[in-house]
Write a protein that holds these residues in place. Structure first.
Motif, PDB file in Angstrom:
ATOM      1  N   UNK A  34       0.826  -1.209   0.000  1.00 40.19           N
ATOM      2  CA  UNK A  34       0.000   0.000   0.000  1.00 40.19           C
ATOM      3  C   UNK A  34       0.862   1.262   0.000  1.00 40.19           C
ATOM      4  N   UNK A  35       1.931   1.255   0.804  1.00 39.00           N
ATOM      5  CA  UNK A  35       2.785   2.444   0.887  1.00 39.00           C
ATOM      6  C   UNK A  35       3.440   2.767  -0.453  1.00 39.00           C
ATOM      7  N   UNK A  36       4.004   1.738  -1.098  1.00 36.09           N
ATOM      8  CA  UNK A  36       4.815   1.981  -2.301  1.00 36.09           C
ATOM      9  C   UNK A  36       4.017   1.951  -3.595  1.00 36.09           C
ATOM     10  N   UNK A  37       2.921   1.188  -3.616  1.00 36.68           N
ATOM     11  CA  UNK A  37       2.196   1.035  -4.879  1.00 36.68           C
ATOM     12  C   UNK A  37       0.766   1.570  -4.814  1.00 36.68           C
ATOM     13  N   UNK A  38       0.382   2.085  -3.663  1.00 39.18           N
ATOM     14  CA  UNK A  38      -0.967   2.607  -3.505  1.00 39.18           C
ATOM     15  C   UNK A  38      -1.043   4.117  -3.599  1.00 39.18           C
ATOM     16  N   UNK A  39       0.063   4.757  -4.025  1.00 42.18           N
ATOM     17  CA  UNK A  39       0.046   6.211  -4.159  1.00 42.18           C
ATOM     18  C   UNK A  39       0.160   6.937  -2.834  1.00 42.18           C
ATOM     19  N   UNK A  40       0.606   6.237  -1.791  1.00 40.95           N
ATOM     20  CA  UNK A  40       0.742   6.872  -0.482  1.00 40.95           C
ATOM     21  C   UNK A  40       2.047   7.661  -0.384  1.00 40.95           C
ATOM     22  N   UNK A  59      -6.597   3.972   6.181  1.00 40.46           N
ATOM     23  CA  UNK A  59      -5.812   4.549   7.277  1.00 40.46           C
ATOM     24  C   UNK A  59      -4.668   5.405   6.747  1.00 40.46           C
ATOM     25  N   UNK A  60      -4.019   4.940   5.689  1.00 38.45           N
ATOM     26  CA  UNK A  60      -2.865   5.674   5.154  1.00 38.45           C
ATOM     27  C   UNK A  60      -3.277   6.924   4.385  1.00 38.45           C
ATOM     28  N   UNK A  61      -4.482   6.917   3.844  1.00 40.13           N
ATOM     29  CA  UNK A  61      -4.955   8.068   3.071  1.00 40.13           C
ATOM     30  C   UNK A  61      -5.581   9.153   3.947  1.00 40.13           C
ATOM     31  N   UNK A  62      -5.841   8.852   5.193  1.00 40.74           N
ATOM     32  CA  UNK A  62      -6.484   9.836   6.065  1.00 40.74           C
ATOM     33  C   UNK A  62      -5.578  11.051   6.246  1.00 40.74           C
ATOM     34  N   UNK A  63      -6.123  12.252   6.114  1.00 41.88           N
ATOM     35  CA  UNK A  63      -5.301  13.461   6.320  1.00 41.88           C
ATOM     36  C   UNK A  63      -4.647  13.473   7.704  1.00 41.88           C
ATOM     37  N   UNK A  64      -3.434  14.016   7.752  1.00 40.66           N
ATOM     38  CA  UNK A  64      -2.693  14.041   9.004  1.00 40.66           C
ATOM     39  C   UNK A  64      -3.400  14.910  10.038  1.00 40.66           C
ATOM     40  N   UNK A  65      -3.205  14.560  11.299  1.00 41.91           N
ATOM     41  CA  UNK A  65      -3.690  15.397  12.387  1.00 41.91           C
ATOM     42  C   UNK A  65      -2.892  16.706  12.382  1.00 41.91           C
TER      43      UNK A  65
END
Length: 277
Positions: free
Chosen positions: A48-54, A227-233
């Motif tokens: 998800x990190x490397x291939x999911x556009x994160x 979870x990874x796409x959620x905007x940062x706090x």
């Protein structure tokens, strides 16, 4: 120019994760040593990190100052990391033939080394990665850069005191561009984590240190991506507790301490690859 090799299509990412698992096992089998259990448990997260556009990265320019950073605190699972980095284009897939060999192309040692394209720091002494990741994240503020730092930890290393010192520091300095991900596979090298030192209630622990906490099924790609796409706090660092299964995807490896640091033999690899088809 930052490039991402990505898709946010869940089915495509699940397919990619399956290929990552197969290639990781082949790599460990080829070397005759490595860590299959933790590689399989973390495969969906790194996919998800490397291939999911994160993550923002350019594999042709791995030192781009504006890139997002990744720190593999559980540094023993290089079978997984090198598989992902090669598939992302940081070095030729042919270089994997030198995995765990002295003077190998791309310096593919048993633990990560910054001579390898795509590796930020040397890791593998468990418990230290989050401290370094926090420092890198703070450097973005000093250098007026806008990158994020992702740090993957094993659950066993949460029993190291330095992890919690880093957690306190990140909260104090409001390092909100730092995302820790716990690969909570519940199995350490020679025992289940709970019997060594029980980490639960883990969400409450991190929250008490002032972190934003998200808990997910670490093998549900939709949850991982969400979870990874959620905007940062605005002010708090984030931890994603990913409930995973050691050896995920291979029935005879799942949940077994025996597959923490043992390479599959010829017959085991054949069985594993069939199950991952």
């Amino acid at each position: 120019m930052i490039m991402t090799v990505c898709t946010d299509d869940i089915a495509s990412l699940e397919k990619e994760a399956k290929e990552v698992r197969k290639d990781s096992l082949k790599l460990i089998h080829q070397a005759g040593s490595g860590h299959p259990g933790g590689s399989l448990s973390g495969a969906d997260i790194l996919t998800a990190l490397y291939f999911g556009g994160i993550m923002k990265y350019d594999s042709n320019n791995p030192k781009d100052p504006s890139r997002d950073r990744f720190v593999l605190s559980k540094g023993h699972v290089t079978g997984l990391l090198y598989t992902v980095l090669s598939r992302a284009g940081f070095f030729p897939k042919e270089d994997l033939a030198g995995y765990r060999k002295i003077n190998s192309e791309s310096n593919l040692s048993g633990h990560p080394h910054p001579k390898t394209p795509g590796v930020e720091i040397a890791t593998g002494s468990l418990g230290q990665g989050l401290s370094v990741a926090n420092g890198i994240a703070l450097s973005a503020r000093l250098d007026n850069l806008n990158f994020k730092v992702y740090c993957l930890l094993g659950d066993g290393e949460l029993q190291e005191g330095q992890v919690w010192e880093a957690a306190m520091s990140a909260q104090k300095f409001k390092t909100n561009n730092l995302v820790a991900i716990v690969d909570f596979n519940k199995v350490a090298q020679d025992n289940i984590t709970k019997d060594l030192k029980d980490l639960e209630p883990l969400e409450e622990k991190w929250a008490s240190f002032g972190w934003e906490v998200i808990r997910i099924d670490g093998h549900n790609m939709a949850e991982v991506m969400g979870a990874l796409q959620k905007p940062l706090d605005a002010t708090r660092p984030r931890v994603i507790i990913a409930d995973t299964v050691k050896g995920k995807g291979v029935s005879f490896m799942e949940g077994k301490t025996a597959w923490h640091g043992v390479a599959p033999g010829d017959e085991d690899l054949e069985r594993a690859l069939k199950e991952l088809e």
